[in-house]
Motif scaffolding. Structure first.
Motif, PDB file in Angstrom:
ATOM      1  N   GLN A  61      42.879  17.670  61.463  1.00 47.95           N
ATOM      2  CA  GLN A  61      41.449  18.012  61.358  1.00 47.95           C
ATOM      3  C   GLN A  61      40.614  16.925  60.670  1.00 47.95           C
ATOM      4  O   GLN A  61      39.391  17.013  60.636  1.00 47.95           O
ATOM      5  CB  GLN A  61      41.251  19.368  60.640  1.00 47.95           C
ATOM      6  CG  GLN A  61      41.704  19.409  59.190  1.00 47.95           C
ATOM      7  CD  GLN A  61      43.148  19.863  59.055  1.00 47.95           C
ATOM      8  OE1 GLN A  61      43.965  19.556  59.913  1.00 47.95           O
ATOM      9  NE2 GLN A  61      43.464  20.589  57.993  1.00 47.95           N
ATOM     10  N   TYR A  62      41.287  15.873  60.137  1.00 47.43           N
ATOM     11  CA  TYR A  62      40.529  14.777  59.511  1.00 47.43           C
ATOM     12  C   TYR A  62      39.748  14.032  60.596  1.00 47.43           C
ATOM     13  O   TYR A  62      40.334  13.541  61.564  1.00 47.43           O
ATOM     14  CB  TYR A  62      41.481  13.807  58.780  1.00 47.43           C
ATOM     15  CG  TYR A  62      40.800  12.554  58.263  1.00 47.43           C
ATOM     16  CD1 TYR A  62      39.932  12.606  57.176  1.00 47.43           C
ATOM     17  CD2 TYR A  62      41.003  11.310  58.871  1.00 47.43           C
ATOM     18  CE1 TYR A  62      39.289  11.456  56.705  1.00 47.43           C
ATOM     19  CE2 TYR A  62      40.380  10.157  58.404  1.00 47.43           C
ATOM     20  CZ  TYR A  62      39.520  10.239  57.322  1.00 47.43           C
ATOM     21  OH  TYR A  62      38.895   9.106  56.866  1.00 47.43           O
ATOM     22  N   ASN A  63      38.415  13.970  60.441  1.00 45.63           N
ATOM     23  CA  ASN A  63      37.627  13.311  61.484  1.00 45.63           C
ATOM     24  C   ASN A  63      36.886  12.083  60.966  1.00 45.63           C
ATOM     25  O   ASN A  63      35.910  11.643  61.549  1.00 45.63           O
ATOM     26  CB  ASN A  63      36.649  14.304  62.131  1.00 45.63           C
ATOM     27  CG  ASN A  63      35.661  14.859  61.099  1.00 45.63           C
ATOM     28  OD1 ASN A  63      35.670  14.434  59.932  1.00 45.63           O
ATOM     29  ND2 ASN A  63      34.814  15.786  61.512  1.00 45.63           N
ATOM     30  N   ARG A  80      39.466   5.820  60.612  1.00 48.78           N
ATOM     31  CA  ARG A  80      40.922   5.616  60.629  1.00 48.78           C
ATOM     32  C   ARG A  80      41.240   4.141  60.874  1.00 48.78           C
ATOM     33  O   ARG A  80      40.590   3.495  61.697  1.00 48.78           O
ATOM     34  CB  ARG A  80      41.574   6.408  61.768  1.00 48.78           C
ATOM     35  CG  ARG A  80      41.551   7.910  61.590  1.00 48.78           C
ATOM     36  CD  ARG A  80      42.013   8.598  62.875  1.00 48.78           C
ATOM     37  NE  ARG A  80      41.936  10.047  62.748  1.00 48.78           N
ATOM     38  CZ  ARG A  80      42.983  10.828  62.463  1.00 48.78           C
ATOM     39  NH1 ARG A  80      44.184  10.306  62.313  1.00 48.78           N
ATOM     40  NH2 ARG A  80      42.817  12.135  62.347  1.00 48.78           N
ATOM     41  N   LYS A  98      32.390   2.593  60.640  1.00 47.44           N
ATOM     42  CA  LYS A  98      32.570   4.055  60.649  1.00 47.44           C
ATOM     43  C   LYS A  98      32.701   4.575  59.209  1.00 47.44           C
ATOM     44  O   LYS A  98      32.113   5.599  58.831  1.00 47.44           O
ATOM     45  CB  LYS A  98      33.809   4.403  61.495  1.00 47.44           C
ATOM     46  CG  LYS A  98      34.330   5.828  61.340  1.00 47.44           C
ATOM     47  CD  LYS A  98      33.521   6.855  62.126  1.00 47.44           C
ATOM     48  CE  LYS A  98      34.204   8.214  62.104  1.00 47.44           C
ATOM     49  NZ  LYS A  98      33.292   9.299  61.696  1.00 47.44           N
ATOM     50  N   ASP A 144      30.362   7.232  57.239  1.00 52.85           N
ATOM     51  CA  ASP A 144      30.900   8.439  56.588  1.00 52.85           C
ATOM     52  C   ASP A 144      30.436   8.515  55.125  1.00 52.85           C
ATOM     53  O   ASP A 144      30.001   9.562  54.655  1.00 52.85           O
ATOM     54  CB  ASP A 144      32.433   8.436  56.635  1.00 52.85           C
ATOM     55  CG  ASP A 144      32.959   8.716  58.035  1.00 52.85           C
ATOM     56  OD1 ASP A 144      32.164   9.124  58.908  1.00 52.85           O
ATOM     57  OD2 ASP A 144      34.176   8.512  58.267  1.00 52.85           O
TER      58      ASP A 144
END
Length: 486
Positions: free
Chosen positions: A163-165, A168, A181, A185
């Motif tokens: 569920q980590y969005n 990465r 990204k 965040d």
């Protein structure tokens, strides 16, 4: 008419008027002006303890804790029963991390005002802080016996939940897409997964460890190089710097000159951003240690609390270890010397002496490493005691001699808030650059950065104002007792 101590009534009245003006300047966060006005009042009537205690408070606001202690001590000498004198001195000692001395002063405040609930509460907080420090010292492992935390971490084995969005890192390489990204965040107050935080910090550690204590930087003709000063956890202002001056890249390299963390409440975001750029393109991001990249400071001024809150306890030790790997100074094109604080208590320090410093430790309380992180310029010639109570103040003659002996043109340093974001001193040979605008949400200062273009390497100074940030106050993660006093 004269008073008992020989001060004329006219002087006493004028001193009171100046005190009122000073108090108004203080309330408007114009602390340097307040100090100046209190000083004028003291010159007319030096026997009023209030003037000294008030000036001590203004010094505290400018982080001039050494001067604050001196002024508060003077107030106590004039009136040994004046509680505010002990109170101001205790607060300055706390800010310096001198808990034992602070405790004595707060005990005296309590003695003078036994029924004051505020004094009782602050004494309790101070006692708690002192006991905690004593306990930590008692269980601390000697440096020689300490194992590296970094060596015990295997980030590959850390599971990333489905569920980590957030951002990465694919494999081992930190890419520009990942960094963008991650910045996005952070902007939306999302956290980075611990696995990737570990990866960035450990990769940055490897790079920093391999560098000398003094790093030589070459900027080829026609290319430019940007130097930024303190950022102090002001992440949204850091984003604004990249907005104004471009993201770090091989073509657009940066040096951030220490004090990345503490005070501002987005220090984790700032340090991970700087480290991520270092990992992505090592030549695009140079980092120097500041006096706040140390355990002692991080315990008091918020970084430790923030790391525990946003990452975990384990990261506190890891950051402390990586901060000990940061270089202490940079020389750009054999012309510009850049370090966080400034120069030394002795003449004849050569660049080779700085290269030879064994920097892999917490900053000592004296010597070259301490001075390079803590000292400040002064308008008078020669050397003087530090306003901060650590390091020293050095004059134009000291600056010119150091430049001459090392065949350099200019010193760039940071470490001090400046109204315009920068100040040029010592006959143009020394520039202070500070990149945290509206520092701590209250100083109203601009931020600045300096661009150098090769081959002439003349400083081009760009200033900017603060930008809005989410409603998290500066010092939100600072130690309890410090928040009580700020």
């Amino acid at each position: 008419m004269e008073s008992i101590d020989g001060t004329s009534n006219a002087n006493i009245d004028r001193a009171e008027e100046l005190k009122i003006l000073a108090n108004e300047a203080f309330k408007a966060n114009r602390f340097s002006q307040a100090i100046d006005l209190y000083s004028q009042a003291i010159n007319l009537n030096g026997y009023n303890a209030v003037y000294w205690a008030n000036r001590a408070f203004a010094h505290t606001k400018l982080e001039e804790y050494g001067s604050a202690v001196q002024d508060a001590t003077k107030a106590i000498e004039i009136d040994p029963k004046y509680s505010k004198g002990y109170y101001r001195r205790g607060a300055a000692y706390l800010a310096m991390g001198k808990f034992k001395e602070a405790l004595k002063d707060f005990q005296q405040v309590k003695k003078n005002c036994p029924n004051d609930p505020d004094a009782t509460r602050k004494l309790k907080e101070c006692e708690k802080a002192y006991q905690k420090i004593r306990f930590e010292e008692a269980i601390a492992v000697k440096d020689s016996q300490r194992h590296s935390v970094a060596d015990s971490i295997d980030y590959h084995s850390i599971e990333v939940e489905l569920q980590y969005n957030g951002a990465r890192i694919e494999g081992e390489v930190v890419t520009l897409d990942f960094v963008k990204k991650m910045l996005d965040d952070f902007k939306n107050q999302k956290y980075l997964h611990k696995r990737y935080a570990y990866q960035i910090i450990l990769q940055a550690r490897e790079m920093l460890r391999a560098m000398p204590s003094l790093v030589d930087i070459t900027v080829s003709d026609g290319h430019h190089f940007t130097v930024c000063g303190d950022v102090h956890g002001q992440f949204y202002d850091l984003l604004n710097i990249f907005e104004l001056n471009g993201l770090p890249s091989e073509e657009n390299p940066y040096l951030f000159n220490g004090d990345f963390v503490d005070r501002g409440s987005f220090s984790v975001e700032v340090i991970l951003t700087l480290f991520a750029f270092k990992c992505m393109t090592p030549s695009a991001m140079h980092l120097a240690r500041g006096n706040h990249e140390s355990k002692n400071m991080n315990k008091i001024y918020g970084f430790e609390g923030e790391v525990k809150s946003k990452l975990s306890e384990a990261f506190v030790e890891l950051f402390a270890e990586v901060f000990c790997c940061l270089p202490l100074a940079h020389v750009i094109n054999d012309k510009v010397f850049v370090a966080h604080g400034g120069l030394f208590s002795v003449d004849g320090v050569k660049l080779s002496d700085i290269r030879a410093i064994d920097r892999f430790c917490e900053p000592p309380e004296e010597g070259l490493m301490c001075e390079i992180l803590w000292s400040d310029p002064q308008p008078q010639f020669g050397r003087g005691p530090s306003k901060r109570g650590v390091g020293l103040s050095f004059g134009e003659d000291v600056t010119k001699r150091f430049l001459q002996e090392n065949n350099l043109d200019l010193i760039v340093r940071s470490h001090e808030v400046k109204d315009e974001g920068y100040e040029i001193e010592h006959d143009g040979k020394l520039i202070t650059v500070f990149s945290a605008p509206n520092y701590c949400d209250q100083m109203g200062n601009k931020g600045a950065l300096i661009r150098f273009k090769a081959p002439d390497m003349k400083p081009d100074i760009v200033t900017f104002s603060s930008v809005p940030h989410p409603n998290v106050m500066p010092m939100a993660y600072a130690s309890n007792f410090l928040r009580l006093f700020s």
